[in-house]
Write an enzyme that holds these catalytic residues in place. Structure first.
Site: not given
Ligand code: RB5
Length: 145
Positions: A8, A65, A67, A98, A133
């Site tokens: 994203d 993304c 996180t 694994h 595994h």
């Molecule tokens: C976008 O702002 C953020 O929410 C997205 O990139 C992500 O971290 C979602 O899990």
């Protein structure tokens, strides 16, 4: 091996760097976006990558993304997808050894470019150990989605 990659807006810059490095190493990369930093919804991109790994069209995918958490939640809803959120090198190698992870996920707002490239390299080159595994992965088959 051909890789499908997606992100994203929060990881657009990192995705471009990774794509460039993979291509320079001779890896064929199909990019489903995002193609700029305009805000997009991560499930739209996550679904495109995970569904095409799930169907067997691609052996491996990479998703990012902010996180990595949202992409992980989306990707692991698909049958035959074993998506691993790896923001460190040890997890990246172990997700292959694994867990035979077929989608690598990273958080563009969590790690820097240099670490991300090392993670991709480790993930691309570390083999699955099979054996006990594989037995454990076989036990996923009766879990509903
Ligand atoms: C976008 O702002 C953020 O929410 C997205 O990139 C992500 O971290 C979602 O899990």
């Amino acid at each position: 091996m051909k890789i499908i990659i997606g992100c994203d807006h929060a990881a657009f810059a990192l995705k471009e760097i990774i794509k460039r490095h993979l291509s320079a190493d001779g890896v064929a990369v199909d990019d489903v976006g995002a193609f700029n930093e305009a805000s997009v919804d991560y499930p739209d991109i996550g679904k495109q990558v995970a569904s095409r790994v799930s169907s067997g069209e691609y052996q491996r995918g990479i998703l990012m993304c902010g996180t990595g958490i949202g992409m992980s939640m989306v990707a692991n809803r698909y049958p035959h997808v074993r998506a691993a959120l790896c923001n460190d090198l040890f997890s990246a190698a172990m997700s292959r050894r694994h867990n035979d992870a077929n989608i690598l996920i990273m958080g563009g707002r969590v790690i820097g470019d240099v670490l991300a490239l090392e993670i991709v390299k480790a993930w691309m080159t570390t083999p699955f150990e099979g054996d006990r595994h594989q037995r454990r992965l076989d036990q996923f088959d009766d879990i509903g989605r």
